[in-house]
Design a protein around this motif. Structure first.
Motif, PDB file in Angstrom:
ATOM      1  N   SER A  19       0.823  -1.216   0.000  1.00 13.24           N
ATOM      2  CA  SER A  19       0.000   0.000   0.000  1.00 13.24           C
ATOM      3  C   SER A  19       0.850   1.255   0.000  1.00 13.24           C
ATOM      4  N   GLU A  20       0.226   2.313  -0.471  1.00 11.48           N
ATOM      5  CA  GLU A  20       0.858   3.632  -0.483  1.00 11.48           C
ATOM      6  C   GLU A  20      -0.244   4.687  -0.603  1.00 11.48           C
ATOM      7  N   LYS A  21      -0.252   5.613   0.328  1.00 19.79           N
ATOM      8  CA  LYS A  21      -1.203   6.728   0.312  1.00 19.79           C
ATOM      9  C   LYS A  21      -2.652   6.259   0.202  1.00 19.79           C
ATOM     10  N   GLY A  22      -2.980   5.208   0.962  1.00 19.28           N
ATOM     11  CA  GLY A  22      -4.359   4.768   1.043  1.00 19.28           C
ATOM     12  C   GLY A  22      -4.829   3.827  -0.033  1.00 19.28           C
ATOM     13  N   ARG A  23      -3.980   3.533  -1.010  1.00 25.07           N
ATOM     14  CA  ARG A  23      -4.326   2.593  -2.074  1.00 25.07           C
ATOM     15  C   ARG A  23      -3.367   1.415  -2.022  1.00 25.07           C
ATOM     16  N   GLY A  24      -3.835   0.253  -2.484  1.00 23.72           N
ATOM     17  CA  GLY A  24      -2.960  -0.899  -2.416  1.00 23.72           C
ATOM     18  C   GLY A  24      -3.444  -2.071  -3.237  1.00 23.72           C
ATOM     19  N   PHE A  25      -2.736  -3.170  -3.073  1.00 19.61           N
ATOM     20  CA  PHE A  25      -3.073  -4.392  -3.791  1.00 19.61           C
ATOM     21  C   PHE A  25      -2.562  -5.583  -2.996  1.00 19.61           C
ATOM     22  N   ILE A  26      -3.040  -6.749  -3.368  1.00 17.36           N
ATOM     23  CA  ILE A  26      -2.640  -8.001  -2.736  1.00 17.36           C
ATOM     24  C   ILE A  26      -1.765  -8.784  -3.704  1.00 17.36           C
ATOM     25  N   VAL A  27      -0.685  -9.348  -3.189  1.00 17.52           N
ATOM     26  CA  VAL A  27       0.128 -10.282  -3.959  1.00 17.52           C
ATOM     27  C   VAL A  27      -0.104 -11.679  -3.389  1.00 17.52           C
ATOM     28  N   ASP A  28      -0.655 -12.545  -4.190  1.00 17.20           N
ATOM     29  CA  ASP A  28      -0.977 -13.927  -3.844  1.00 17.20           C
ATOM     30  C   ASP A  28      -2.039 -14.022  -2.756  1.00 17.20           C
ATOM     31  N   ALA A  29      -3.243 -14.309  -3.195  1.00 21.02           N
ATOM     32  CA  ALA A  29      -4.402 -14.388  -2.292  1.00 21.02           C
ATOM     33  C   ALA A  29      -4.449 -15.770  -1.644  1.00 21.02           C
ATOM     34  N   VAL A  30      -3.545 -15.975  -0.727  1.00 20.72           N
ATOM     35  CA  VAL A  30      -3.249 -17.298  -0.171  1.00 20.72           C
ATOM     36  C   VAL A  30      -4.449 -17.949   0.500  1.00 20.72           C
ATOM     37  N   GLU A  31      -5.106 -17.239   1.393  1.00 21.01           N
ATOM     38  CA  GLU A  31      -6.190 -17.833   2.167  1.00 21.01           C
ATOM     39  C   GLU A  31      -7.029 -16.729   2.793  1.00 21.01           C
ATOM     40  N   LYS A  32      -8.315 -16.987   2.913  1.00 21.11           N
ATOM     41  CA  LYS A  32      -9.206 -16.068   3.614  1.00 21.11           C
ATOM     42  C   LYS A  32      -8.750 -15.934   5.058  1.00 21.11           C
ATOM     43  N   SER A  33      -8.584 -14.680   5.516  1.00 19.40           N
ATOM     44  CA  SER A  33      -8.104 -14.470   6.878  1.00 19.40           C
ATOM     45  C   SER A  33      -8.572 -13.125   7.407  1.00 19.40           C
ATOM     46  N   ASN A  34      -9.085 -13.133   8.629  1.00 14.77           N
ATOM     47  CA  ASN A  34      -9.457 -11.878   9.277  1.00 14.77           C
ATOM     48  C   ASN A  34      -8.238 -11.017   9.558  1.00 14.77           C
ATOM     49  N   LEU A  35      -7.083 -11.635   9.709  1.00 15.99           N
ATOM     50  CA  LEU A  35      -5.855 -10.861   9.916  1.00 15.99           C
ATOM     51  C   LEU A  35      -5.611  -9.918   8.743  1.00 15.99           C
ATOM     52  N   VAL A  36      -5.873 -10.419   7.546  1.00 15.63           N
ATOM     53  CA  VAL A  36      -5.668  -9.620   6.340  1.00 15.63           C
ATOM     54  C   VAL A  36      -6.714  -8.526   6.226  1.00 15.63           C
ATOM     55  N   THR A  37      -7.983  -8.899   6.327  1.00 14.89           N
ATOM     56  CA  THR A  37      -9.050  -7.914   6.152  1.00 14.89           C
ATOM     57  C   THR A  37      -9.046  -6.876   7.275  1.00 14.89           C
ATOM     58  N   ASP A  38      -8.721  -7.286   8.486  1.00 12.24           N
ATOM     59  CA  ASP A  38      -8.637  -6.319   9.590  1.00 12.24           C
ATOM     60  C   ASP A  38      -7.515  -5.323   9.353  1.00 12.24           C
ATOM     61  N   TYR A  39      -6.383  -5.810   8.874  1.00 14.53           N
ATOM     62  CA  TYR A  39      -5.257  -4.909   8.575  1.00 14.53           C
ATOM     63  C   TYR A  39      -5.645  -3.898   7.503  1.00 14.53           C
ATOM     64  N   ILE A  40      -6.299  -4.380   6.455  1.00 17.92           N
ATOM     65  CA  ILE A  40      -6.719  -3.493   5.366  1.00 17.92           C
ATOM     66  C   ILE A  40      -7.725  -2.462   5.877  1.00 17.92           C
ATOM     67  N   ASN A  41      -8.683  -2.907   6.673  1.00 19.48           N
ATOM     68  CA  ASN A  41      -9.701  -1.994   7.207  1.00 19.48           C
ATOM     69  C   ASN A  41      -9.102  -1.001   8.196  1.00 19.48           C
ATOM     70  N   ASP A  42      -8.267  -1.509   9.092  1.00 22.50           N
ATOM     71  CA  ASP A  42      -7.694  -0.646  10.134  1.00 22.50           C
ATOM     72  C   ASP A  42      -6.804   0.445   9.552  1.00 22.50           C
ATOM     73  N   ASN A  43      -6.216   0.163   8.401  1.00 22.93           N
ATOM     74  CA  ASN A  43      -5.318   1.132   7.775  1.00 22.93           C
ATOM     75  C   ASN A  43      -5.974   1.866   6.612  1.00 22.93           C
ATOM     76  N   ASN A  44      -7.293   1.671   6.471  1.00 22.07           N
ATOM     77  CA  ASN A  44      -8.067   2.380   5.440  1.00 22.07           C
ATOM     78  C   ASN A  44      -7.440   2.266   4.048  1.00 22.07           C
ATOM     79  N   ILE A  45      -7.102   1.035   3.682  1.00 23.14           N
ATOM     80  CA  ILE A  45      -6.484   0.783   2.388  1.00 23.14           C
ATOM     81  C   ILE A  45      -7.550   0.395   1.371  1.00 23.14           C
TER      82      ILE A  45
END
Length: 200
Positions: A19-45
């Protein structure tokens, strides 16, 4: 640029949120995880797209979920066409309902204008292995690891092809390039070319 690594799934595979300046992307969507979605939400990405380094099952188990959740396109190598959903290549023998959705098929040296990402085809571990170069960092998937290289005993794998990919595509890059692999810790090209037993 912020790079957050999550190690997930049955064989400890790396998913990256870049991520950079509120925008980002995922590299390799390995597995559904709240750790990932929480990080994205908490950092407003705002997730703009997903990059797949290849389509082996351990790298795509969460792909359909993240694609739908963020309503984004998935990029992968053009070699993924025809094999991404073939169990003989994605090795998803134990996952009957796995679906690997891909929207954009990339050619070698193609540029994704968002974030100026260069697609670098690096077959050898798999037919559709592709690395992503962004400035002085590269996401190598299962091509190159810290002190190792990708396996070549899967369908479509080939040791000589893998070594050619590393020697022809990685050795021309800056030695200081940081490598973010599909498994294990990050490293650098300089370190690997001077210490990796497969490369010295």
């Amino acid at each position: 640029m912020e790079i957050k690594r999550f190690t997930l799934g049955p064989v400890m595979t790396n998913l990256y949120v870049v991520s950079e300046k509120g925008r980002g992307f995922i590299v390799d969507a390995v597995e559904k995880s709240n750790l990932v979605t929480d990080y994205i939400n908490d950092n407003n990405i705002q997730i703009d797209f997903i990059l797949q380094t290849h389509t082996h099952f351990d790298h795509v188990l969460g792909l359909e979920y993240y694609k739908k959740l963020y309503d984004v396109k998935v990029f992968a190598s053009s070699e993924s066409k025809g094999i991404a959903n073939d169990k003989n290549y994605n090795l998803a023998y134990n996952y009957d309902n796995l679906y690997v959705p891909i929207d954009e098929y990339l050619e070698d040296d193609e540029i994704i204008t968002d974030f100026e990402i260069k697609a670098v085809k690096t077959p050898g571990h798999s037919l559709d292995s592709i690395s992503y170069l962004i400035g002085d960092i590269i996401f190598s998937g299962d091509t190159l690891f810290n002190m190792s290289i990708g396996r070549t005993d899967f369908p479509g794998g080939d040791f000589e092809t893998l070594m050619n990919s590393i020697n022809e595509k990685y050795r021309v890059l800056k030695p200081s390039t940081i490598v973010y692999p599909g498994h294990g810790e990050k490293t650098s090209l300089d370190y690997e070319f001077n210490n990796n037993p497969f490369l010295i």
